[in-house]
Design a protein around this motif. Sequence first.
Motif, PDB file in Angstrom:
ATOM      1  N   LEU A  65       0.970  -1.023  -0.075  1.00 28.21           N
ATOM      2  CA  LEU A  65       0.118  -0.021  -0.211  1.00 28.21           C
ATOM      3  C   LEU A  65       1.025   1.073   0.080  1.00 28.21           C
ATOM      4  N   CYS A  66       0.994   1.956  -1.359  1.00 31.90           N
ATOM      5  CA  CYS A  66       2.084   2.823  -1.124  1.00 31.90           C
ATOM      6  C   CYS A  66       1.615   3.978  -2.269  1.00 31.90           C
ATOM      7  N   ASP A  67       2.057   5.309  -2.106  1.00 27.81           N
ATOM      8  CA  ASP A  67       1.476   6.301  -2.937  1.00 27.81           C
ATOM      9  C   ASP A  67       2.642   6.447  -4.084  1.00 27.81           C
ATOM     10  N   TYR A  68       3.557   5.584  -3.940  1.00 25.80           N
ATOM     11  CA  TYR A  68       4.809   5.487  -4.953  1.00 25.80           C
ATOM     12  C   TYR A  68       4.274   4.228  -5.648  1.00 25.80           C
ATOM     13  N   ASN A  69       5.065   4.016  -6.896  1.00 23.15           N
ATOM     14  CA  ASN A  69       5.452   2.691  -7.522  1.00 23.15           C
ATOM     15  C   ASN A  69       6.681   2.695  -8.090  1.00 23.15           C
ATOM     16  N   CYS A  70       7.706   2.853  -7.061  1.00 25.55           N
ATOM     17  CA  CYS A  70       9.140   2.779  -7.646  1.00 25.55           C
ATOM     18  C   CYS A  70       9.621   1.898  -8.660  1.00 25.55           C
ATOM     19  N   VAL A  71      10.597   2.426  -9.603  1.00 28.81           N
ATOM     20  CA  VAL A  71      10.719   1.229 -10.533  1.00 28.81           C
ATOM     21  C   VAL A  71      11.645   0.195 -10.031  1.00 28.81           C
ATOM     22  N   TYR A  72      12.356   0.716  -8.773  1.00 33.46           N
ATOM     23  CA  TYR A  72      13.330  -0.116  -8.207  1.00 33.46           C
ATOM     24  C   TYR A  72      12.658  -0.980  -6.935  1.00 33.46           C
ATOM     25  N   CYS A  73      11.668  -0.715  -6.596  1.00 31.70           N
ATOM     26  CA  CYS A  73      10.969  -1.242  -5.417  1.00 31.70           C
ATOM     27  C   CYS A  73      11.363  -2.560  -5.368  1.00 31.70           C
ATOM     28  N   GLN A  74      11.773  -3.063  -4.145  1.00 32.83           N
ATOM     29  CA  GLN A  74      12.279  -4.546  -3.897  1.00 32.83           C
ATOM     30  C   GLN A  74      11.037  -5.399  -3.441  1.00 32.83           C
ATOM     31  N   THR A 147      10.560   6.365   5.353  1.00 31.91           N
ATOM     32  CA  THR A 147       9.407   7.023   4.814  1.00 31.91           C
ATOM     33  C   THR A 147       9.948   7.461   3.270  1.00 31.91           C
ATOM     34  N   ASN A 148       8.983   7.668   2.239  1.00 28.66           N
ATOM     35  CA  ASN A 148       9.402   8.163   0.947  1.00 28.66           C
ATOM     36  C   ASN A 148       9.130   9.743   1.083  1.00 28.66           C
ATOM     37  N   GLY A 149       8.540  10.052   2.322  1.00 35.25           N
ATOM     38  CA  GLY A 149       8.627  11.629   2.303  1.00 35.25           C
ATOM     39  C   GLY A 149       7.556  12.364   1.637  1.00 35.25           C
TER      40      GLY A 149
HETATM   41  S1  SF4 Z   1      10.377   1.635  -2.836  1.00 42.16           S
HETATM   42 FE1  SF4 Z   1       9.232   2.377  -0.898  1.00 42.16          FE
HETATM   43  S2  SF4 Z   1       8.265   4.205  -1.758  1.00 42.16           S
HETATM   44 FE2  SF4 Z   1       8.731   3.072  -3.499  1.00 42.16          FE
HETATM   45  S3  SF4 Z   1       6.967   1.845  -4.068  1.00 42.16           S
HETATM   46 FE3  SF4 Z   1       8.284   0.506  -2.773  1.00 42.16          FE
HETATM   47  S4  SF4 Z   1       7.566   0.830  -0.726  1.00 42.16           S
HETATM   48 FE4  SF4 Z   1       6.644   2.368  -1.987  1.00 42.16          FE
END
Ligand code: SF4
Length: 351
Positions: A65-74, A147-149
């Motif tokens: 559950l995130c407000d980002y969808n980072c390309v590198y998210c593990q 946090t992603n800030g």
């Molecule tokens: S890396 Fe962190 S901020 Fe980015 S999508 Fe994944 S959980 Fe969200």
Amino acid sequence: MTKINFSQLVQRSTSEIRSYLNTLADTMEQDILAHPSFEGKIVFGPVRSRRLGASLGVSNVKHKLCDYNCVYCQAGETTCCSKERDCCLSPYELYFFVKNKIETLERSSIHLDYISFVPNGEPTLDDQLATEISLLREFGYPIAVFTNGSLMWNDRVKEALMCADHVSVKLDSVNEETWRKIDRPHRKLRFDLLLEGIGDFSRAYRGVLTTETMLVRGMNDTIGEMEQLGNFLTTINRSRSYFVTPFRPPCEAYAVPPARETLDLIARYVNEHIPDSEMLCCPDRDEFTALGDVEEELLGIMSVQPLAEESVDTYLSRHTGSHLSINRLIDRGLVHRTTFQNRTFYVRHHQ
Ligand code: SF4
């Protein structure tokens, strides 16, 4: 335990009321801990990291559950890109899970440096974060939040983060276009508010504030990007800024570390121009301790991050009595094997 109603309770003596309430609390605690679906998924570790030492991980938002969808998210693809705040356990339920875990660790004399709210989703989307931090303070360990800030401009989020001893904020770029490409934020998030929120927070916060920048090949790995970022970082109150590269299987296959020569150039620039900064580009060795159910603990840590083959082997060799084998988890469809940057990793499937 015999149930009594409120009017019966107030007729008892103070010591009887206290004893009744203690028994009630114990029963609640046992009921909460018996809930099998949360075991190992919300509280896990301790996991060792270079920055914090041994930290007990807490992840109380629904998976990704995130407000980002980072390309590198593990942690994989964002399943719920939301900016609505939500959590899994109530603060009191979480408190009992952490209490139980800490008691187990202390009984085995396992040292702990931190309790850390870690991102398997965005911790500030937990609308009870402030209460949770206040309750967990009772255990006497410093508390960190990663946090992603993105919501730091929000007063309630700011207030919650103020309760933590250490806040690590992600800042991959101060260039809006790059931010949109790498972090793929929720469409309603505003970049100007994000930067303003981080700046304001840094000036009011009394704990340790660090920043973390993920360097991704072809996206934010230019000296121009570093220059802009450095200019911003010098305007905020921070203890240290870390630069890292993807070293676990990312959400998108193209999210890989910059080329060696590029990294050397960036390292030189960062060391010379951005005070209090550090490149942490060689992968941390995953080291973790697990004391409860061997399988649950392993899957719990994997819910937050894929684990390198050698770390899983070391972990399993320490628990030979459990007869758990990674192939059994693969056969049951709980885990799959993948490679990234010439290393083998195990990744958890999320139902
Ligand atoms: S890396 Fe962190 S901020 Fe980015 S999508 Fe994944 S959980 Fe969200």
